[in-house]
Motif scaffolding. Structure first.
Motif, PDB file in Angstrom:
ATOM      1  N   SER A  82       7.262 -11.854   9.904  1.00 22.73           N
ATOM      2  CA  SER A  82       7.079 -10.410  10.100  1.00 22.73           C
ATOM      3  C   SER A  82       5.607 -10.061  10.246  1.00 22.73           C
ATOM      4  O   SER A  82       5.235  -9.160  11.004  1.00 22.73           O
ATOM      5  N   MET A  83       4.734 -10.809   9.520  1.00 24.72           N
ATOM      6  CA  MET A  83       3.297 -10.574   9.678  1.00 24.72           C
ATOM      7  C   MET A  83       2.860 -10.860  11.108  1.00 24.72           C
ATOM      8  O   MET A  83       2.090 -10.092  11.707  1.00 24.72           O
ATOM      9  N   THR A 113       5.643  -6.654   2.125  1.00 22.10           N
ATOM     10  CA  THR A 113       4.905  -7.433   3.122  1.00 22.10           C
ATOM     11  C   THR A 113       4.905  -6.800   4.512  1.00 22.10           C
ATOM     12  O   THR A 113       3.846  -6.719   5.163  1.00 22.10           O
ATOM     13  N   PRO A 114       6.059  -6.338   5.054  1.00 24.45           N
ATOM     14  CA  PRO A 114       6.020  -5.725   6.391  1.00 24.45           C
ATOM     15  C   PRO A 114       5.097  -4.509   6.469  1.00 24.45           C
ATOM     16  O   PRO A 114       4.412  -4.304   7.481  1.00 24.45           O
ATOM     17  N   ILE A 115       5.070  -3.713   5.394  1.00 24.32           N
ATOM     18  CA  ILE A 115       4.187  -2.539   5.386  1.00 24.32           C
ATOM     19  C   ILE A 115       2.728  -2.981   5.411  1.00 24.32           C
ATOM     20  O   ILE A 115       1.895  -2.457   6.166  1.00 24.32           O
ATOM     21  N   TYR A 116       2.400  -3.968   4.571  1.00 22.63           N
ATOM     22  CA  TYR A 116       1.034  -4.474   4.535  1.00 22.63           C
ATOM     23  C   TYR A 116       0.642  -5.093   5.883  1.00 22.63           C
ATOM     24  O   TYR A 116      -0.507  -4.973   6.326  1.00 22.63           O
ATOM     25  N   ALA A 117       1.587  -5.787   6.522  1.00 24.43           N
ATOM     26  CA  ALA A 117       1.300  -6.421   7.813  1.00 24.43           C
ATOM     27  C   ALA A 117       1.011  -5.372   8.883  1.00 24.43           C
ATOM     28  O   ALA A 117       0.105  -5.543   9.710  1.00 24.43           O
ATOM     29  N   ALA A 118       1.790  -4.279   8.886  1.00 25.34           N
ATOM     30  CA  ALA A 118       1.544  -3.200   9.848  1.00 25.34           C
ATOM     31  C   ALA A 118       0.187  -2.545   9.582  1.00 25.34           C
ATOM     32  O   ALA A 118      -0.560  -2.223  10.521  1.00 25.34           O
ATOM     33  N   LEU A 146      -2.113  -0.354  -1.216  1.00 27.43           N
ATOM     34  CA  LEU A 146      -2.013  -1.027   0.079  1.00 27.43           C
ATOM     35  C   LEU A 146      -2.831  -2.311   0.050  1.00 27.43           C
ATOM     36  O   LEU A 146      -3.959  -2.323  -0.450  1.00 27.43           O
ATOM     37  N   ASP A 147      -2.261  -3.385   0.581  1.00 26.99           N
ATOM     38  CA  ASP A 147      -2.963  -4.659   0.677  1.00 26.99           C
ATOM     39  C   ASP A 147      -2.911  -5.128   2.122  1.00 26.99           C
ATOM     40  O   ASP A 147      -2.250  -4.505   2.961  1.00 26.99           O
ATOM     41  N   VAL A 148      -3.625  -6.207   2.426  1.00 24.22           N
ATOM     42  CA  VAL A 148      -3.621  -6.752   3.779  1.00 24.22           C
ATOM     43  C   VAL A 148      -2.784  -8.022   3.803  1.00 24.22           C
ATOM     44  O   VAL A 148      -2.738  -8.777   2.818  1.00 24.22           O
ATOM     45  N   ARG A 149      -2.127  -8.251   4.943  1.00 21.37           N
ATOM     46  CA  ARG A 149      -1.334  -9.457   5.149  1.00 21.37           C
ATOM     47  C   ARG A 149      -1.629  -9.968   6.564  1.00 21.37           C
ATOM     48  O   ARG A 149      -1.124  -9.427   7.535  1.00 21.37           O
TER      49      ARG A 149
END
Length: 676
Positions: free
Chosen positions: A624-625, A499-504, A586-589
């Motif tokens: 985190s998002m 999730t943090p990677i997707y949020a960034a 990769l996804d979006v959050r």
């Protein structure tokens, strides 16, 4: 075997022949490619470091190349046969290679357009150069390969230059001398460059943007005539001096005229192609000035070394891909930042009235986002192929974002990329303590604006999404999503996962959408579409003159917002799908959408899910998002804005320190505006 070849390949980069071997290889009768290659090897020998030659007291010995050049001349002084071969070989190289390419083309863009020049520079960097071309610019590029070469050549003293010239020209007959060819090439290059300056500047894209276009066009047209007459003027006499002064005055006026194009671009929008052509023309004007300095006083030897140093720098810059993009896009980047800053001003809450207004707008955005969440769940439930699903996601996002825009609501995560340029516009007075305090106050206003926006979004999206699901269960005895999908949603937002990677990554997309908006606003202004729509005949005929004007005003006011929302919707919907095709998971959050999704999942699974660790890990993931969506988009936008303002690294650190100090001393001001 392979290791030995690799070792030899690495060693060959700086390998050089001994001087006695190089002088023995000098042969004026050798093929031109061989002679050019010999001169290149002599350059490598000159650059070879010489231990123990650097001294502080004698500036002449600062460069080891100067020491080696003196040693070469001393060897030639003691050996007449070697000196004769050396001089004859050097003269043959200068005589048989066309010097016009050196004087007129070195460092200049070889293609008329940016893309063509970019491809040409890639070729220059990637492909080896054939030394058997009869172009002095090719020999020059092989001989001087680093910026240090420009330094040591520019620092040559007149006595050393005179000795080198003496050895090159010693014993030469009138037919053997290279000087007539070099002098003729210098004359032709000045005329050629003046023709090119006038031709480029008088093309419509630049001519129409000149200040006083009719007057400046006449000045530009005079360059060709003045330069031609100057080259044909008698060596002795007042006419040559008058023509030289007239040409230099015309060049100064041409430079001022070309600079006025930037003022037009600043007011009406930036064209990358126009910027590229303007920079190309300015370089040519500078080159003519440099050549005229040598042409006007051929006895001043330091003029030659200065010109050579300038040509080395220009040639090295000519091979720089990053330099080309930086020079061409710097003005566009600044214009995009300015356009984003104009939009971002509306998102900064400086008063309590603005603050509570922001809360109301964000609350409306939260309600519409809840609708977006359920539409996305509906699209997922159809189990379509991934590409079609991505397209429908994009339409869902676009419709939602446009509805938020035209309802004058706001979505928190879109703001940082817009407000960061607005913050960077407040950098004018940061040289004073008061200016830095004002900047810190503006930063605090921006932070509390983000707090208000995200609070308003989440305060409404969660209950609306939850109540919608509970209403469906109560009135229709039906869940809007399945229990399996609800549990998968909660598990997918866990802080322990990606999730943090997707949020960034989503933060990067948010920033890219703001760039697209700034570019669209600039494009709209550049092509004068507001005026074109206001005067469009059919619009006036159908809607009337007043309504046509309102249509033009509407388009001008909303073009950036519409493009930002459409581009963001496409990126959020399609980029994960396209990346999945090439195996990049990769996804979006997005924090507001994800909060609504979790609320819907809780409505399906019931209050018992509040007791599960998975939900609270999902809450941590949503937190985190919020941080990463905002921080990444803001950091990228602010960094670009600072670069467009040319702020130095030391001043950036000082600003960062002052902002942190202000936030620590006034923590409440980053949450609620002070009472007026």
């Amino acid at each position: 075997m392979a290791f030995n070849l690799f070792t030899r390949w690495r060693a060959a980069r700086d390998a050089t022949h001994q001087l006695d071997s190089l002088l023995a290889q000098a042969n004026p009768a050798a093929p031109l490619g061989t002679r050019n290659e010999w001169l290149m090897e002599l350059g490598y020998w000159l650059r070879r470091p010489t231990p123990g030659t650097v001294t502080v007291n004698d500036p002449a010995l600062t460069f080891s190349e100067h020491t080696r050049l003196r040693f070469l001349l001393q060897v030639l002084d003691r050996n007449a046969a070697q000196a004769e071969r050396f001089g004859a070989t050097m003269r043959s190289i200068l005589k048989e290679n066309d010097a016009r390419s050196l004087f007129a083309d070195t460092g200049m863009a070889a293609r008329p357009g940016l893309f063509g020049e970019l491809v040409a520079r890639v070729h220059v960097r990637a492909l080896p150069v054939a030394p058997n071309q009869a172009e002095l610019s090719v020999v020059f590029a092989l001989l001087f390969i680093s910026s240090r070469d420009a330094d040591w050549v520019g620092a040559l003293d007149p006595a050393l230059i005179a000795r080198l010239v003496e050895h090159v020209s010693s014993g030469a007959s009138a037919a053997d001398s290279a000087m007539p060819e070099l002098a003729e090439a210098l004359d032709d290059s000045i005329v050629l460059l003046c023709h090119q300056i006038a031709a480029t500047a008088l093309e419509a894209p630049i001519r129409q943007r000149l200040d006083n276009p009719h007057e400046n066009a006449r000045v530009l047209m005079q360059l060709s005539t003045l330069s031609h007459d100057l080259m044909l003027s008698p060596v002795d006499g007042d006419e040559r001096s008058q023509l030289l002064n007239s040409l230099r005055a015309a060049l100064a006026k041409a430079r001022a005229a070309i600079d006025s194009v930037y003022e037009h671009l600043e007011r009406f929008g930036v064209s990358v192609d126009v910027v590229f052509q303007v920079e190309r023309t300015r370089l040519r004007i500078d080159r003519v000035d440099q050549l005229l300095a040598v042409w006007a006083d051929r006895t001043q030897l330091t003029n030659y070394s200065a010109l050579t140093s300038q040509l080395i720098e220009a040639n090295l810059n000519r091979s720089s891909i990053g330099g080309l993009l930086s020079e061409t896009y710097s003005l566009l980047g600044r214009k995009v930042v300015e356009r984003s800053a104009e939009t971002g001003e509306h998102y900064i809450a400086r008063t309590r009235k603005d603050y509570f207004g922001m809360l109301r707008m964000a609350a409306g955005g939260g309600v519409l986002t809840a609708v977006t969440v359920y539409l996305k769940f509906f699209i997922t439930s159809m189990h379509l192929n991934k590409f079609v699903e991505g397209v429908l996601y994009s339409f869902d996002y676009i419709g939602s974002f446009l509805a938020i825009h035209f309802a004058h609501f706001t979505l928190a995560t879109k703001q940082p990329a817009m407000t960061a340029p607005a913050l960077a516009q407040k950098l004018d007075d940061i040289g004073t303590n008061e200016g830095r305090v004002a900047f810190a106050e503006e930063t605090a206003a921006l932070i509390r604006s983000q707090v208000a926006a995200i609070t308003g979004n989440l305060a409404l999206v969660f209950p609306v999404a939850l109540l919608t699901q509970m209403a469906a269960t109560h009135f229709f005895s039906h869940n809007l999503i399945t229990a399996e999908k609800a549990q998968a949603t909660i598990d997918g937002f866990s802080l322990l996962g990606p999730t943090p990677i997707y949020a960034a990554f989503t933060g990067v997309l948010l920033w890219l959408s703001s760039l697209t908006a700034g570019w669209a606003d600039n494009w709209f202004a550049l092509h004068r579409l507001h005026d074109a729509l206001a005067y469009q005949r059919r619009l006036k005929w159908v809607f009337g003159e007043g309504r046509a004007q309102r249509i033009a005003d509407f388009a001008k006011h909303h073009v950036a917002g519409v493009v930002a929302n459409v581009s963001l919707g496409i990126m959020l919907g399609m980029i994960p799908t396209l990346l999945a095709f090439v195996g990049i998971p990769l996804d979006v959050r997005h924090v507001t959408l994800s909060t609504g999704s979790v609320a819907a999942a809780i409505g399906v699974l019931g209050v018992e899910t509040l007791k599960t660790p998975a939900l609270w890990w999902a809450v941590g993931g949503i937190a985190s998002m919020g941080v990463l969506n905002l921080a990444v988009s803001f950091a990228l936008a602010f960094s670009m804005a600072l670069r467009s303002q040319g702020l130095r690294t030391g001043m950036r650190r000082l600003l960062r320190r002052d902002v942190i100090r202000y936030v620590v001393r006034h923590p409440l001001k980053v949450i609620l505006p002070p009472k007026v």
